[in-house]
Design an enzyme around this catalytic site. Structure first.
Site, PDB file in Angstrom:
ATOM      1  N   MET A   6       2.604  -0.126   5.723  1.00  0.00           N
ATOM      2  CA  MET A   6       1.533  -0.532   6.833  1.00  0.00           C
ATOM      3  C   MET A   6       2.216  -1.117   8.037  1.00  0.00           C
ATOM      4  O   MET A   6       3.384  -1.567   7.940  1.00  0.00           O
ATOM      5  CB  MET A   6       0.551  -1.473   6.098  1.00  0.00           C
ATOM      6  CG  MET A   6      -0.394  -0.906   5.203  1.00  0.00           C
ATOM      7  SD  MET A   6      -1.604  -1.831   4.611  1.00  0.00           S
ATOM      8  CE  MET A   6      -2.714  -2.029   5.971  1.00  0.00           C
ATOM      9  N   HIS A   7       1.618  -1.182   9.180  1.00  0.00           N
ATOM     10  CA  HIS A   7       1.917  -2.065  10.326  1.00  0.00           C
ATOM     11  C   HIS A   7       3.074  -1.503  11.204  1.00  0.00           C
ATOM     12  O   HIS A   7       3.437  -1.948  12.303  1.00  0.00           O
ATOM     13  CB  HIS A   7       2.088  -3.378   9.979  1.00  0.00           C
ATOM     14  CG  HIS A   7       1.157  -4.046   9.065  1.00  0.00           C
ATOM     15  ND1 HIS A   7      -0.150  -4.211   9.045  1.00  0.00           N
ATOM     16  CD2 HIS A   7       1.334  -4.516   7.718  1.00  0.00           C
ATOM     17  CE1 HIS A   7      -0.878  -4.771   8.047  1.00  0.00           C
ATOM     18  NE2 HIS A   7       0.275  -5.074   7.046  1.00  0.00           N
ATOM     19  N   ASP A  27      -0.177   1.546   2.100  1.00  0.00           N
ATOM     20  CA  ASP A  27       0.020   1.461   0.514  1.00  0.00           C
ATOM     21  C   ASP A  27      -0.475   0.747  -0.177  1.00  0.00           C
ATOM     22  O   ASP A  27      -0.781   1.157  -1.663  1.00  0.00           O
ATOM     23  CB  ASP A  27       1.632   1.254   0.584  1.00  0.00           C
ATOM     24  CG  ASP A  27       2.068  -0.024   1.141  1.00  0.00           C
ATOM     25  OD1 ASP A  27       0.993  -0.838   1.902  1.00  0.00           O
ATOM     26  OD2 ASP A  27       3.190  -0.545   1.432  1.00  0.00           O
TER      27      ASP A  27
END
Length: 495
Positions: free
Chosen positions: A82-83, A241
């Site tokens: 992520m991110h 995830d």
């Protein structure tokens, strides 16, 4: 002959992409992994090249399908780290390497968002406050430090969305992954116009939003031919995830819990309704099942053990390093470890925090250090667990997954530090398996994510806590939780 549909789950991790070929009954037909490099241009920075992710997917896909009847492949779902900030220009070419979830360069931007825009305002707009790993601070960093690159941005994406784009030509994102950008109005599942304005970007630069199980498109004919896929393979939006791993362990609907011990460590609590931690120590995100979840995330979990063994002890035989940690030693270690090798997110939100051994004496052994690392990670997860309890959430037991969960010793430590039974799934493939399940829903094999979880997730084993050991670990945890506050003021001075 009965036609069996096959589904591909893609787990786009930090160290490698893992691909799983799964049939509609949930059986794993094949697995392939491709590693790629991680770059640290400066201390605390963490980057990867999206082109390396795509190369890994392409190379791995051909091997994954070798020996299988590729004509049976019906759908694909991706779970991803992520991110990470992925930026594309007007030709959809990557402008710069992706700035990853564990990158710590944005403290100035985090302070600006939390202190000047204000935590209360951020929470009202996005259900969360700023953390260094989130995407919005990275956009502000890029705007200030790389203005020429910033001016070229035509699309802002997350890592797994880049893979979906390369497969389908569609700029897309799901709600669970978008929740970690600090740009999404999580409660209403739409981009926050005010947050976009704060970051100096427009909605036109953002991908289209989907539920994780919704089909975003099909694999482009030229890509399908190159990968050995049939035409018409459906691609669902996929998930971040942790949400994908939660689907893979059946943590959907109301009140489920999953602990993930991967590079990072997470405590994931699912809910049918939207809710926010008023102190914002836990993230309030959308879930891949169409609902919501609260999540505590520590930046270094299994990676702490990998670091100690690989870099310090110079061994990759992790099981051998744990062999001397017998039951009589548990809960009695005089060495403690703060697992903040990359700073820390939940619940302390401190990029300056650092990994620390404390309590070393002349009789401290190699096994003491290994044990301290395993226990330190468990204690840090307990910190988020305590926040959840303070919100009135009852967590009587939890699933556990990830590479670290394969260690029986570590599972025992976690069960007793938390004082709850921990369940292992029979098919433990993490985000990739969850991605394949989401693809099954998108292709109509199952009517909902809940139905897919009920049909496919099976219990393999349970690690029960021992009351005596739990009591010993309670005493140890109370010592551990005093260490970080005592050292907090020192960390900025030693950077």
């Amino acid at each position: 002959m009965v036609f069996t549909k096959l589904f591909i789950g893609v787990d786009l991790g930090t160290s490698a992409v893992k691909l799983s070929l799964v049939d509609e009954k949930g059986a794993i037909r094949n697995e392939v992994s491709r590693e790629y490099p991680l770059f640290f241009p400066q201390p605390g920075w963490s980057e990867q090249k999206p082109e390396d992710w795509w190369a890994g997917v392409c190379s791995g896909m051909r091997e994954l399908l070798a020996g299988a009847d590729a004509s049976q492949v019906a759908g694909l779902g991706c779970g991803g780290q992520m991110h990470g900030l992925v930026v594309l220009d007007e030709n959809d070419a990557v402008i710069r390497p992706a700035i990853l979830w564990n990158d710590g360069r944005t403290q100035e931007e985090v302070d600006y968002l939390n202190n000047e825009i204000g935590r209360d305002r951020l929470s009202a707009l996005t259900a969360n406050i700023a953390f260094a790993g989130f995407t919005a601070p990275k956009i502000l960093w890029m705007k200030k430090h790389e203005p020429e690159n910033f001016a070229r941005i035509r699309k802002i994406m997350l890592p797994k969305d880049y893979i979906n784009y390369m497969l389908t030509g569609v700029h897309c994102c799901d709600y669970s992954d978008a929740s970690g950008m600090l740009l999404l109005d999580v409660q209403h599942k739409r981009w926050s116009q005010e947050m976009l304005e704060i970051c100096g970007v427009s909605e036109a630069q953002m991908p289209r939003l989907f539920e994780s199980f919704e089909v975003v498109g099909t694999v482009r004919p030229d890509i399908a031919a190159g990968l050995g896929l049939p035409e018409g393979v459906r691609v669902v939006a996929g998930a971040g995830d942790n949400a994908a791993a939660a689907v893979g362990t059946g943590v959907v609907g109301e009140g489920g819990c999953n602990l993930s011990l991967g590079t990072s460590g997470t405590l994931f609590i699912s809910s049918k309704s939207f809710g926010v931690d008023p102190n914002n120590a836990l993230h309030a995100f959308a879930h891949a099942d169409g609902g919501f979840h609260l999540m505590g995330c520590m930046l270094s979990a299994a990676s702490c053990n990998k670091w100690l063994c690989d870099e310090i002890l110079k061994t990759k035989d992790y099981a051998a390093e744990q062999a001397d940690i017998t039951d009589d030693r548990l809960g009695r270690n005089h060495v403690f470890f703060l697992p903040y090798l990359m700073g820390e997110r939940s619940p302390i939100n401190d990029v300056n925090a650092r990994g620390t051994f404390i309590g070393l004496t002349m009789d401290s052994s190699r096994a003491d250090l290994v044990q301290a690392v395993l226990e330190g990670v468990a204690f840090a997860i307990r910190d988020s667990f305590e926040v959840a309890r303070s919100l009135g959430l009852d967590i009587p037991r939890s699933w556990i997954c990830g590479g670290g969960a394969k260690s029986p010793l570590w599972r025992k430590i976690f069960a007793n530090v938390l004082g709850i039974p921990l369940d292992m799934v029979k098919t433990e493939q993490g985000p990739g398996y969850g991605g394949a399940m989401l693809a099954m829903v998108g292709c109509g094999v199952y009517a909902s994510v809940q139905e897919a979880a009920d049909a496919l997730v099976e219990l393999a084993s349970t690690t029960e806590p021992d009351p005596e050991l739990t009591a010993r670990y309670e005493e140890q945890y109370q010592k551990f939780r005093r260490i970080y506050p005592a050292l907090k003021g020192v960390f900025p001075e030693i950077q």
